[in-house]
Design a protein around this motif. Sequence first.
Motif, PDB file in Angstrom:
ATOM      1  N   VAL A 228       0.685  -1.215  -0.016  1.00  0.00           N
ATOM      2  CA  VAL A 228      -0.018  -0.147  -0.166  1.00  0.00           C
ATOM      3  C   VAL A 228       0.753   1.576   0.104  1.00  0.00           C
ATOM      4  CG1 VAL A 228      -1.850   1.310   1.095  1.00  0.00           C
ATOM      5  CG2 VAL A 228      -1.992  -1.277   0.918  1.00  0.00           C
ATOM      6  N   GLY A 229       1.917   1.590   0.726  1.00  0.00           N
ATOM      7  CA  GLY A 229       3.017   2.343   0.976  1.00  0.00           C
ATOM      8  C   GLY A 229       3.420   2.746  -0.434  1.00  0.00           C
ATOM      9  N   ILE A 230       3.893   1.192  -1.327  1.00  0.00           N
ATOM     10  CA  ILE A 230       4.211   1.622  -2.529  1.00  0.00           C
ATOM     11  C   ILE A 230       3.227   2.725  -3.712  1.00  0.00           C
ATOM     12  CG2 ILE A 230       5.087   0.109  -4.911  1.00  0.00           C
ATOM     13  CD1 ILE A 230       5.768  -1.630  -3.018  1.00  0.00           C
ATOM     14  N   LEU A 231       1.957   1.741  -3.460  1.00  0.00           N
ATOM     15  CA  LEU A 231       1.501   2.319  -4.567  1.00  0.00           C
ATOM     16  C   LEU A 231       0.926   3.875  -4.334  1.00  0.00           C
ATOM     17  CD1 LEU A 231      -1.398  -0.489  -4.487  1.00  0.00           C
ATOM     18  CD2 LEU A 231       0.214   0.461  -6.032  1.00  0.00           C
ATOM     19  N   ARG A 232       0.958   4.018  -2.588  1.00  0.00           N
ATOM     20  CA  ARG A 232       0.250   5.695  -2.334  1.00  0.00           C
ATOM     21  C   ARG A 232       1.720   6.575  -2.709  1.00  0.00           C
ATOM     22  NH1 ARG A 232      -3.208   7.506   0.710  1.00  0.00           N
ATOM     23  NH2 ARG A 232      -4.740   5.580   2.280  1.00  0.00           N
ATOM     24  N   GLU A 233       2.797   6.317  -2.821  1.00  0.00           N
ATOM     25  CA  GLU A 233       3.804   6.930  -3.013  1.00  0.00           C
ATOM     26  C   GLU A 233       4.079   7.706  -4.437  1.00  0.00           C
ATOM     27  OE1 GLU A 233       4.960   9.029  -0.546  1.00  0.00           O
ATOM     28  OE2 GLU A 233       4.401   8.153   1.216  1.00  0.00           O
ATOM     29  N   THR A 234       3.842   6.158  -5.026  1.00  0.00           N
ATOM     30  CA  THR A 234       3.907   6.142  -6.424  1.00  0.00           C
ATOM     31  C   THR A 234       2.398   6.816  -7.087  1.00  0.00           C
ATOM     32  OG1 THR A 234       5.050   4.439  -6.582  1.00  0.00           O
ATOM     33  CG2 THR A 234       3.821   4.869  -8.561  1.00  0.00           C
ATOM     34  N   PHE A 235       1.414   7.018  -6.557  1.00  0.00           N
ATOM     35  CA  PHE A 235       0.522   7.334  -7.541  1.00  0.00           C
ATOM     36  C   PHE A 235      -0.073   8.402  -6.917  1.00  0.00           C
ATOM     37  CE2 PHE A 235       1.195   2.769  -9.299  1.00  0.00           C
ATOM     38  CZ  PHE A 235       0.960   3.566 -10.532  1.00  0.00           C
ATOM     39  N   ILE A 236      -0.507   8.481  -5.340  1.00  0.00           N
ATOM     40  CA  ILE A 236      -0.889   9.758  -5.010  1.00  0.00           C
ATOM     41  C   ILE A 236      -0.305  10.514  -4.569  1.00  0.00           C
ATOM     42  CG2 ILE A 236      -2.293   9.882  -2.863  1.00  0.00           C
ATOM     43  CD1 ILE A 236      -4.097   8.823  -4.871  1.00  0.00           C
ATOM     44  N   ASN A 237       0.945  10.417  -2.975  1.00  0.00           N
ATOM     45  CA  ASN A 237       1.440  11.614  -2.510  1.00  0.00           C
ATOM     46  C   ASN A 237       2.434  12.445  -3.317  1.00  0.00           C
ATOM     47  OD1 ASN A 237       0.073  10.032  -0.074  1.00  0.00           O
ATOM     48  ND2 ASN A 237       1.799   9.307   0.490  1.00  0.00           N
ATOM     49  N   PRO A 238       2.515  13.014  -2.759  1.00  0.00           N
ATOM     50  CA  PRO A 238       3.734  14.337  -4.067  1.00  0.00           C
ATOM     51  C   PRO A 238       4.951  13.428  -3.128  1.00  0.00           C
ATOM     52  CG  PRO A 238       2.091  15.596  -2.124  1.00  0.00           C
ATOM     53  CD  PRO A 238       2.013  14.233  -2.633  1.00  0.00           C
ATOM     54  N   PRO A 239       5.860  13.066  -4.269  1.00  0.00           N
ATOM     55  CA  PRO A 239       7.233  12.560  -3.957  1.00  0.00           C
ATOM     56  C   PRO A 239       7.987  13.351  -2.671  1.00  0.00           C
ATOM     57  CG  PRO A 239       7.326  13.358  -6.616  1.00  0.00           C
ATOM     58  CD  PRO A 239       5.889  13.840  -5.990  1.00  0.00           C
ATOM     59  N   LEU A 240       8.431  12.679  -1.658  1.00  0.00           N
ATOM     60  CA  LEU A 240       9.276  13.385  -0.908  1.00  0.00           C
ATOM     61  C   LEU A 240      10.716  12.920  -0.736  1.00  0.00           C
ATOM     62  CD1 LEU A 240       6.506  13.532   1.922  1.00  0.00           C
ATOM     63  CD2 LEU A 240       7.099  14.810   0.110  1.00  0.00           C
ATOM     64  N   PRO A 241      12.102  13.870  -0.792  1.00  0.00           N
ATOM     65  CA  PRO A 241      12.860  13.145  -0.495  1.00  0.00           C
ATOM     66  C   PRO A 241      13.467  12.439   1.305  1.00  0.00           C
ATOM     67  CG  PRO A 241      12.884  15.572  -0.259  1.00  0.00           C
ATOM     68  CD  PRO A 241      11.504  15.460  -0.374  1.00  0.00           C
ATOM     69  N   ILE A 242      14.174  11.545   1.450  1.00  0.00           N
ATOM     70  CA  ILE A 242      14.411  11.366   2.221  1.00  0.00           C
ATOM     71  C   ILE A 242      15.143  12.045   4.055  1.00  0.00           C
ATOM     72  CG2 ILE A 242      16.024  10.049   3.662  1.00  0.00           C
ATOM     73  CD1 ILE A 242      14.043   8.461   2.527  1.00  0.00           C
ATOM     74  N   LYS A 243      14.931  12.852   4.674  1.00  0.00           N
ATOM     75  CA  LYS A 243      15.492  13.753   5.202  1.00  0.00           C
ATOM     76  C   LYS A 243      17.055  14.071   5.204  1.00  0.00           C
ATOM     77  CE  LYS A 243      14.865  16.376   9.673  1.00  0.00           C
ATOM     78  NZ  LYS A 243      13.978  16.239  10.978  1.00  0.00           N
ATOM     79  N   GLY A 244      17.190  15.155   4.855  1.00  0.00           N
ATOM     80  CA  GLY A 244      18.752  15.357   5.179  1.00  0.00           C
ATOM     81  C   GLY A 244      19.404  15.208   3.961  1.00  0.00           C
ATOM     82  N   MET A 245      19.078  14.277   2.852  1.00  0.00           N
ATOM     83  CA  MET A 245      19.939  13.370   1.927  1.00  0.00           C
ATOM     84  C   MET A 245      19.984  14.713   0.786  1.00  0.00           C
ATOM     85  SD  MET A 245      20.808  10.779   3.046  1.00  0.00           S
ATOM     86  CE  MET A 245      21.386   9.618   1.601  1.00  0.00           C
ATOM     87  N   PRO A 246      19.154  15.796   0.737  1.00  0.00           N
ATOM     88  CA  PRO A 246      19.367  16.498  -0.404  1.00  0.00           C
ATOM     89  C   PRO A 246      20.663  17.888  -0.190  1.00  0.00           C
ATOM     90  CG  PRO A 246      16.535  16.725  -0.534  1.00  0.00           C
ATOM     91  CD  PRO A 246      17.241  15.479   0.571  1.00  0.00           C
ATOM     92  N   GLU A 247      20.531  17.993   0.618  1.00  0.00           N
ATOM     93  CA  GLU A 247      21.736  18.805   1.116  1.00  0.00           C
ATOM     94  C   GLU A 247      22.368  17.866   1.501  1.00  0.00           C
ATOM     95  OE1 GLU A 247      17.689  19.760   3.514  1.00  0.00           O
ATOM     96  OE2 GLU A 247      18.862  17.690   3.299  1.00  0.00           O
TER      97      GLU A 247
END
Length: 413
Positions: A228-247
């Motif tokens: 369910v998490g995969i489907l939500r993160e792929t098709f519903i939720n705004p794609p979010l980065p892992i905290k601290g990784m972009p920095e």
Amino acid sequence: MANNEFSPSNLASAMQLRTRKEKDFEKFEKFESSFTVAKSSRVPLAQGQPRLTSWLNRLNIFRPFAKPVTDDEIVWLLDNTAFKSPRTGAWQAEFVAAFFEREDKKKLMDMVSGIVQAIGLTDDAAERKTVEQRILPFLWDVCPARFVTATQQSARLKLGPSSTNGLSSNILNLPSSERGSLIRTSTKLGAGTGSITDMQTYYAGEDGWGIISDVDDTIKVTMTSDPVGILRETFINPPLPIKGMPELYAEIKSFLPQDTAWFYLSASPYNLYPFLKQFRKQYYPAGTLILRDSSWKTVAGLLSALTLRTEEYKVDRIKKIHGWLPARKMIVIGDSTQSDPEAYGEMYRTSPGWIRLILIRKATNVAEVGIDEKNEPERFEKAFEDVPRHAWHVFEDPAECLDIVKKTIREDQ
């Protein structure tokens, strides 16, 4: 070297299978298959049968029947990295293109309804619109035996023919350019809505540094251990980065030379290329996105792709990068949720001196079956057997990694 009595690969596979069983992935995959709507292709696709697919592709069975893509079809040109051939010294690059047929609106509505039901959402209008946009590439039927002609500077490049999965992959010679440069390639064919008719080639050069980064649950929240998490993160939720990784990645980019080559590895099928490319562009340094050589016509294929044989896939792709850039010094970054430690450990042992540093994010903030087992120190010790202790690091806070990267680079000079 590792002894014959223990296989890190078998351990990683067993952990993944236990997670799939506990989270009942098969139930969701069977449910999703029930609302498959893509029609059968005129050429057998052999999807889910990798040996048959590989056999058909090796025989070039589609080459005599290939035809150019039309504006009624969809073509994607994927960004790539150019390298100098170790054999000839000529600039080359692997050009990957995807070819799809368009489907009607009714079929799209049927699949959207199926996803909404699978995830347990209310039929919210805004959420349905998001699902429609992201599900569309899973609805299109793939087009085997297609090719497209693209232009890079003054060179004309023939990409194709596409294989049983609607994908083409060609290693082509390129005009010379300065290392570190970005060169545009484009086509006017297949230029309808949904097509990606422009791409960029990054000229990497033989030596210097490189970064290979996993995507799912390393730099992007994907929830790979929960269907369910995969489907939500792929098709519903705004794609979010892992905290601290972009920095962290921005700091690494600022510290490394400008001609550092970046690669992003995901076990996702190519249907997610536009989605993941936009995510990478928003949060992380430019680089080549490398996905599975498959184009699934059901969402069930997405769940399988992200949870089965991921180590085998990643080792294969990293070996490909090594073949392109054998003299580069690589930093590889992954996480503990799947088989990144085992894949990176294997590549370190089989390509001595190429990987200089392995960074593994210890995932502790995911609702995952068996995460404690996956984070046991013993697991990492086994995965990195015969890898010098200074060459690998397991972290929770990305901020602690920059000094380690700096130290690795300084000691290599």
